[in-house]
Design a protein around this motif. Structure first.
Motif: not given
Lengths: 427, 175
Positions: B16, B61, B48, B43, B63, B40, B45, B11
């Motif tokens: 976030i 994950i 994504f 989110l 990020s 999520l 993005l 991500l």
């Protein structure tokens, strides 16, 4: 050795240091609400440890969604209510007596200088306004707090903010903290205590100091702390008058929690507020701030006055002062959530509620409501809210909604014009 | 102790927040399992998809800075846990989120920016896997037929929490 207030509180509450730099502290107050506590309670029951370390040190309120809006929130409330009864928790606040946690608990005199305070709520840093070490924690920390009366923290590092100068007309504690967050960024104080000093802070009321400390977490801060002084003693006096011979004696006692003048800091930041302007956020992070003059004219659909940041009596007085004899712009909805029953009652007595109603505001019961999009006042896709709340994350007040954070004065001016507006022309 | 590592989801954004990880409207749930479908969800993005296969397969994950800022809600680590994600790797974490991860016996690993850049540059494949060795405090990224190793720091307390399976068990034993 000279110490900061956080170092003094850590030293006096130390239970264990299992590893260098990790301090397990004894807790003076464990605060609870119905969103993050029920899972802790369920887990304690499941572990056959349905106990509390000290029922008098636990304070609980149903505030995020109240009255319950559906079966799920009714269940959450029931779990907390049943638990409070089961353990004879004397300070439990339910419908009719309940208000936004970070406004209600200080109002009841539960927070004192030098205390350690935790709650499963990120804005627990609010209580640092009293010279306490107050930190938001998750449900597991809360669970251990309820059961054992301890919580683990890293040894704090402190950033000192020297805030000096007289606040200009139309500029308030909210503008100061938005300015500070804009300056250091949303993670500028991560794992740090934010200590507020200077004549600007000394001149602030407790309501203002709470608004200031409330948003320390928006810069990542563990706690925001103000030094206890006579303003603190005056606020607490109804609750402590039996403990001290005089206010001076109380001040002498509480004064020991102030940072030593020669304490060492990781960083010192000087802020002169003399020319500070009303400040408003423009994006989806609380460090995206601009003077109101640069955002004036931005259309809004809803005005929200309330929350643990700015739902106190002082905030309502400021907003009502601007709204008196005025009407909401035709296209905007105004929602006011007084933070506690006492705030509501005082505002009624002072005639503030009449002003808000005449202006066209909807007045709700004390609750967290729209602030986190869980309860009343949720935004629709594409809608914009001028809010006195603390967080402007994408979708915070409802999926697809946009929030501009500002002071009650700026929100009131925006209510009249239907666009983000400079409050100074109404003062 | 939980096991760590597995297919990774990248991500590529800082800050976030917990509202993006699990929106507040789902905090009315009173079991961790009930949170599962909403991971999520908010989110936004590029590339994504919260309903996509990459997220379904993910166990790790990766990020950027200040991951997990915002609310104290432990629902954020829980929604990862019930979806099989056991580790978050980032340049930095918000304090409460980070502590919540370790309190749940999960891993929140901080890597220097240069290491993260390297991870992101190697990760342009859907087959990226990360193996984690807690004892050695090292992790290996396996992507596009190449493997690269990184070391990470873990405080003794965080490690003890992971070994104990979380803070409740640790505190129960010690206090």
């Amino acid at each position: 050795m000279p110490k900061t207030i956080a170092e003094k509180i850590f030293e006096s509450h130390l239970v264990d240091e299992p590893f260098p730099g990790t301090k397990v502290l004894r807790l003076d107050v464990v605060l609870c609400h119905e969103i993050t506590t029920p899972i802790a309670i369920d887990d304690l029951v499941r572990r056959n440890k349905d106990r509390v370390f000290d029922s008098t040190k636990i304070k609980a309120v149903i505030d995020h969604v109240t009255p319950s809006k559906d079966s799920k929130t009714a269940t959450q409330a029931k779990i907390l209510r049943d638990w409070a009864r089961r353990h004879d928790i004397p300070d439990f606040f339910d419908i009719g007596a309940n208000g936004v946690c970070h406004a209600l608990f200080p109002e009841k005199g539960f927070i004192r200088p030098g205390y350690t305070v935790i709650m499963g709520d990120s804005h627990t840093c609010t209580h640092g306004a009293f010279g306490a070490f107050a930190a938001g924690i998750g449900t597991t920390d809360l669970e251990v707090g309820i059961l054992k009366g301890v919580c683990a923290f890293r040894q704090p590092k402190t950033i000192r903010f020297n805030v000096i100068g007289q606040l200009p007309t139309g500029v308030y504690a909210k503008d100061v903290i938005l300015h500070i967050i804009g300056r250091i960024g949303v993670n500028g104080a991560t794992d740090r205590v934010m200590e507020f000093h200077g004549d600007t802070i000394a001149a602030m009321t407790m309501d203002s100091r709470m608004a200031l400390c409330n948003m320390a977490i928006e810069a990542g801060g563990t706690s925001g702390i103000c030094m206890p002084d006579m303003t603190t003693v005056d606020y607490l006096w109804p609750f402590i008058s039996d403990e001290f011979e005089s206010k001076e004696a109380a001040l002498a006692e509480y004064g020991k929690w102030c940072s030593d003048p020669d304490a060492s800091y990781e960083q010192v930041i000087d802020i002169d507020v003399t020319n500070l302007e009303p400040t408003v956020t423009f994006g989806y992070k609380p460090d995206q701030v601009k003077p109101v003059t640069e955002l004036a004219g931005t259309k809004v659909d809803q005005i929200y006055l309330g929350s643990c940041t700015n739902g106190r009596l002082e905030d309502l007085r400021i907003a009502a002062g601007i709204l008196k004899g005025k009407k909401l712009a035709p296209h905007v909805r105004g929602i006011l959530s007084p933070a506690t029953p006492k705030v509501y009652q005082e505002a009624l007595k002072e005639g503030l509620m009449e002003i808000f109603m005449e202006a066209g505001f909807c007045i709700t019961n004390p609750t967290c409501g729209a602030c986190l999009g869980m309860s009343n006042g949720v935004l629709a896709e594409g809608e914009v809210c001028a809010a006195t709340t603390n967080r402007n994350f994408m979708g915070r007040m409802g999926k697809g909604g946009m929030v501009h954070l500002m002071s009650p004065a700026t929100a009131a001016a925006s209510a009249i014009e239907g666009v983000i507006a400079d409050p100074r022309k109404y003062l | 102790m939980k096991t760590f590592g597995g297919p990774a989801l990248f991500l590529d954004r800082s800050d976030i927040n917990t509202d993006e990880i699990i929106p507040a409207k789902y905090l009315t749930e009173i079991t961790k399992e009930a949170l599962k479908p909403y991971i999520l969800e908010d989110l936004k993005l590029a590339g994504f998809d919260p309903k996509g296969e990459t997220l379904k397969q993910a166990r790790v994950i990766v990020s950027r800075a200040n991951f997990g800022c915002g609310s104290s809600r432990e629902h954020a680590p829980w929604v990862f846990e019930v979806n099989g994600i056991n580790t978050v790797i980032a340049q930095s974490f918000a304090r409460i989120f980070r502590q919540n991860m370790f309190n749940c016996g999960m891993l929140a690993i901080e890597l220097p920016q240069a290491d993260l850049e390297r991870l992101f540059s190697l990760a342009g494949n859907d087959d990226a896997r990360i193996c984690i060795d807690i004892e050695a405090q090292s992790l290996a990224l396996d992507a596009g037929g190449k493997t690269e190793e990184f070391v990470f720091q873990l405080s003794p307390f965080d490690k003890a929490l992971v070994m104990a399976g979380g803070w409740v068990d640790y505190a129960d034993r010690n206090y």
